[in-house]
Design a protein around this motif. Structure first.
Motif, PDB file in Angstrom:
ATOM      1  N   ARG A 145       0.821  -1.210   0.000  1.00 48.95           N
ATOM      2  CA  ARG A 145       0.000   0.000   0.000  1.00 48.95           C
ATOM      3  C   ARG A 145       0.855   1.259   0.000  1.00 48.95           C
ATOM      4  N   GLU A 146       1.859   1.288   0.859  1.00 48.14           N
ATOM      5  CA  GLU A 146       2.668   2.495   1.020  1.00 48.14           C
ATOM      6  C   GLU A 146       3.406   2.828  -0.266  1.00 48.14           C
TER       7      GLU A 146
ATOM      8  N   ARG B 192       0.931   4.359  -2.658  1.00 44.93           N
ATOM      9  CA  ARG B 192       0.639   5.747  -2.246  1.00 44.93           C
ATOM     10  C   ARG B 192       1.737   6.688  -2.745  1.00 44.93           C
TER      11      ARG B 192
ATOM     12  N   GLU C 250      -5.071   3.825  -2.321  1.00 45.99           N
ATOM     13  CA  GLU C 250      -3.786   4.500  -2.096  1.00 45.99           C
ATOM     14  C   GLU C 250      -3.394   5.376  -3.278  1.00 45.99           C
TER      15      GLU C 250
ATOM     16  N   CYS D  38     -12.395   7.767  -0.260  1.00 45.71           N
ATOM     17  CA  CYS D  38     -11.365   8.668  -0.801  1.00 45.71           C
ATOM     18  C   CYS D  38     -11.911   9.880  -1.533  1.00 45.71           C
TER      19      CYS D  38
END
Length: 830
Positions: A195-196, A199, A250, A307
């Protein structure tokens, strides 16, 4: 990276006065010809419409409400709507495709005053973004920023109300502009399960887009790739709706953190075309209502609710006979009322035309226009003149088929996004900032990290990998993907990129240690493709000669790296296949390489799942690198020689044969059932192979991992409780490695046949040798255990659920499990 503060209107105009576009070239871009006076935005410095902090867009010498940055967006939108004529409103409902698409000139010219956009435009798409080779004059980052300034100034000055342009562009593999950061495909990023990372890729894509002047990015794709024959599988994160939704979320958050709009696509039910076909086959997905809601729409539902993306693209297809782009159920009832969407909807190119010509539910194009606008479409996008939509739209309003109230509502959505993006108040870019930001030193390392994390190790017999470079003198790198940079170039990402191919990456890695030789050996497709998918025939004389030349080199090599898979001719939009075997003579070529007796390492570069049964049976090691972006070759080399321990997992199921399709997770209970318990659980029954070649979520490592200490609290939750799940992961091997811990939930009994299990959590964990980390998942029953019941209502049903912590979704994947019982609501909760 140091990002300079956003300048005021007056300061940026003064900066433009001193900027000479013809004398500045963008670092990392090829030489460009002289600019066509793109610095004309500097003329605005003497224009009284520009003030410090606001713009007098209607040129009347005073600050009207829609020009006042201190008022709410709602107040400004309403004031502007009240001032607009119907001609101006209808112009805010159409796209101009950019230079070399519809616009014949990149900069304003006298003819623009004769075109319909003299009354404004919703957006300009792909303006001088390098997709058209003739448009390379403006690929230099600073020149492109200044070009956008010039066009933006024209619309501010020449249209009556000065409504700014929303500049749109593609961005699923990095922003679609030459020499921007070039990342792996969405399918490759799905394999990262990170996920990071996604992102940060969204942030970089948004940041580079913003400084180049693109304010609205068509990304991410939230389709779930349910049929790997489909050519656009390469553009999807996964076949699993949870993984798509988590990574898509993300990307949206990353993009919109940079004050650009994310327009997600393709809404809705687009990614399950009948028979794996697209093109004409886009009209008939044939997916049940429950599966559409719980699989195809689930990522959109999550992303819209959590989101708030500012845009979405309506798809070409029908659902149950009704075109999505003409369906108020999809575009109003679901999108706006249920999901809370508050942005604007653009049509996929030509979707409105298809209502009449393909789907045959409108007698004329005017009827198609009325259907789409009444159904909730805001902006029509297509590779045609803007007039082709605007003029019929004006006619249907005059005929009363579309009311002015409906037009006002559709236009208000467009204007709201433009206000929220700050286009009314800060219209100009700093060209120097584009030079400072695009593909800067802070961004480019992420392209390598993404390529590394996307790699999946499928097989490593007898620890063949990593290779010991000290034992190698002659290395052959061969196959259609070995030295082909074009494979990393996408219609939806940077059109020019400095790509390091696997051959180049291995050559650079080994340096003078070994003689690294490249031979193509075999093309991605043979001369008879796609007919060869139906009737295989031996290679032609030329194809055999190419193989023989490479085999001669292979016999003298210490190791052979065969890079196989899809090319831009075998996968992508409108490039669905009839087979999942490697196209052309690639499998035959591997067989001939294996006959040399030399070790053969297969590196797969697919755009979809691949049926590689012979290779799986015979090759000692198999890596999947996907179409891994500009640094794919470096990542492959590092992985082959042990500097990168592969930690990716498959985001899609690899069937053994196309005859098993559809074969994707999640699936209803018993749908993958074997034939008899006495037969081997690997899948061999009396008439078929029941199981896939590789399960969803599968991937090996150069180290090993141990799972332990599963704890779940509370054990008997209600739907209002948060369920906490923890376990410990230990690196029980000798080298650092990443493990993707996967959480699956199985509903044991339900009112509608439940899925065998559903993914409801994952975490990519980095561990040093001997290190142990605790992994924690949180389940919200109202979000994670909700289902569509027999009355098509979203409910959380009480009962037993099995919690499974797994390394992959298939046999042998579950490492820890425990059953919990979800209790009915307490009287207080009811």
């Amino acid at each position: 990276m140091t990002v300079r503060p956003r300048l005021t209107c007056l300061n940026i105009i003064l900066a433009l006065l001193t900027f000479s576009a013809a004398n500045v070239s963008a670092e990392k871009t090829p030489a460009t010809s002289d600019s066509k006076n793109v610095a004309t935005a500097g003329d605005a410095a003497a224009d009284p419409m520009y003030h410090d902090g606001w713009v007098d867009r209607n040129k009347n010498g005073k600050m009207d409400p829609y020009e006042n940055p201190k008022l709410s967006v709602a107040e400004r939108v309403q004031d502007l709507i009240d001032r607009m004529t119907m001609d101006e409103k209808t112009c805010q409902m159409a796209t101009i495709y950019g230079y070399r698409r519809v616009l014949k000139s990149p900069v304003p010219e006298a003819s623009w005053n004769e075109r319909v956009w003299k009354d404004g435009v919703a957006n300009i798409d792909e303006h001088a973004n390098g997709v058209r080779a003739e448009a390379t004059e403006y690929i230099a980052f600073d020149k492109h920023a200044n070009l956008i300034n010039t066009v933006q100034h024209w619309f501010a000055k020449q249209t009556r109300l000065g409504i700014p342009v929303d500049f749109t562009n593609e961005g699923i593999r990095g922003i679609c502009h030459p020499n921007a950061c070039n990342f792996p495909t969405q399918l490759g990023l799905g394999a990262s399960w990170d996920r990071e990372l996604v992102r940060r890729i969204g942030e970089i894509t948004g940041r580079e887009a913003k400084v180049l002047g693109y304010s609205n990015i068509y990304s991410p794709i939230l389709d779930t790739a349910r049929d790997p024959r489909w050519g656009r599988s390469i553009e999807c994160y996964s076949e699993d709706p949870y993984l798509v939704g988590e990574l898509g979320k993300e990307q949206v958050l990353g993009l919109q953190s940079q004050n650009v709009a994310s327009t997600v696509k393709h809404f809705a039910a687009y990614s399950n075309p009948n028979g794996g076909r697209d093109g004409g086959g886009r009209t008939d997905p044939q997916v049940p209502f429950h599966d559409m809601q719980e699989i195809l729409l689930a990522p959109f539902r999550k992303v819209f609710k959590e989101c708030s993306p500012k845009g979405t693209m309506s798809s070409y297809n029908t659902y149950d006979g009704v075109p999505v782009s003409g369906s108020s159920y999809f575009l109003i009832d679901l999108l706006r009322k249920e999901y809370g969407f508050n942005g604007y909807v653009v049509s996929d190119s030509g979707a409105v035309t298809r209502i009449e010509r393909q789907h045959k539910v409108a007698e004329t194009f005017e009827h198609a226009v009325a259907q789409s606008v009444n159904a909730g479409l805001n902006v029509r996008t297509t590779f045609q003149k803007m007039e082709n939509f605007v003029m019929p739209l004006r006619q249907v309003v005059k005929k009363g088929w579309v009311t002015e109230d409906t037009i006002n509502s559709r236009v208000a959505d467009v204007l709201r996004v433009k206000f929220e993006l700050g286009l009314f108040d800060a219209p100009f870019l700093d060209p120097q900032e584009a030079l400072d930001v695009v593909h800067c030193d802070d961004h480019s390392p992420v392209t390598l990290e993404a390529a590394r994390k996307a790699i999946v190790l499928l097989k490593n017999e007898n620890e063949t990998l990593p290779l010991d470079s000290s034992t190698l003198k002659n290395v052959l790198v061969t196959g259609p993907g070995a030295n082909e940079a074009d494979l990393m170039i996408s219609r939806y990402g940077p059109s020019i990129s400095d790509v390091i191919t696997p051959y180049e990456g291995i050559r650079r890695y080994l340096g003078d240690q070994a003689n690294v030789v490249y031979e193509e050996g075999v093309a991605a497709k043979d001369s008879r493709f796609p007919k060869s998918d139906l009737i295989p025939e031996p290679p032609t004389a030329d194809e055999q000669a190419l193989m023989d030349q490479a085999i001669a080199v292979a016999k003298k090599s210490d190791v052979i790296i065969a890079v196989l898979g899809d090319s831009n001719d075998t996968v992508g939009e409108s490039k669905s296949r009839m087979s999942l075997d490697l196209p052309g003579h690639q499998t035959l070529y591997v067989q001939k390489l294996m006959e040399t007796g030399k070790p053969v390492i297969v590196v797969l570069m697919p755009g979809r799942a691949a049926a590689i049964n012979w290779i799986d049976e015979n090759a000692p090691a198999i890596l999947v690198c996907w179409h891994g972006g500009e640094q794919v070759g470096t990542a492959v080399a590092e992985t082959l020689f042990g500097d990168n321990n592969p930690g990716g997992k498959l985001p899609i199921t690899f069937p053994r044969t196309v005859g098993q399709v559809p074969m994707a997770v999640p699936y209803r209970h018993g749908a993958w059932g074997g034939q008899h318990e006495k037969f081997d659980p690997n899948g061999w029954g009396s008439t078929r192979s029941s199981n896939p070649l590789y399960f969803f979520g599968y991937g090996l490592s150069y180290t090993t991992f141990k799972y332990s200490d599963l704890e779940i609290t509370p054990k008997n939750p209600t739907e209002s409780d948060t369920i906490k799940i923890t376990c410990s992961i230990t690196n029980s091997g000798d080298v650092q490695g990443d493990e993707v811990v996967q959480l699956y939930i199985a509903d044991l009994v339900a009112s509608v046949t439940p899925y065998e299990q559903v993914l409801r959590g994952f975490d990519r964990v980095a561990l040093e040798p001997g290190e142990t980390k605790q992994v924690t998942f949180s389940l919200n029953p109202k979000r994670d255990l909700v289902m569509l019941d027999r009355d098509n209502q979203w409910v959380v049903e009480p009962g037993e659920f099995e919690v499974r912590v797994a390394s992959h979704s298939g046999y042998g994947g579950v490492q820890l499990k425990e059953t919990i019982e979800l209790k009915s609501k307490t009287p207080e909760q009811q």
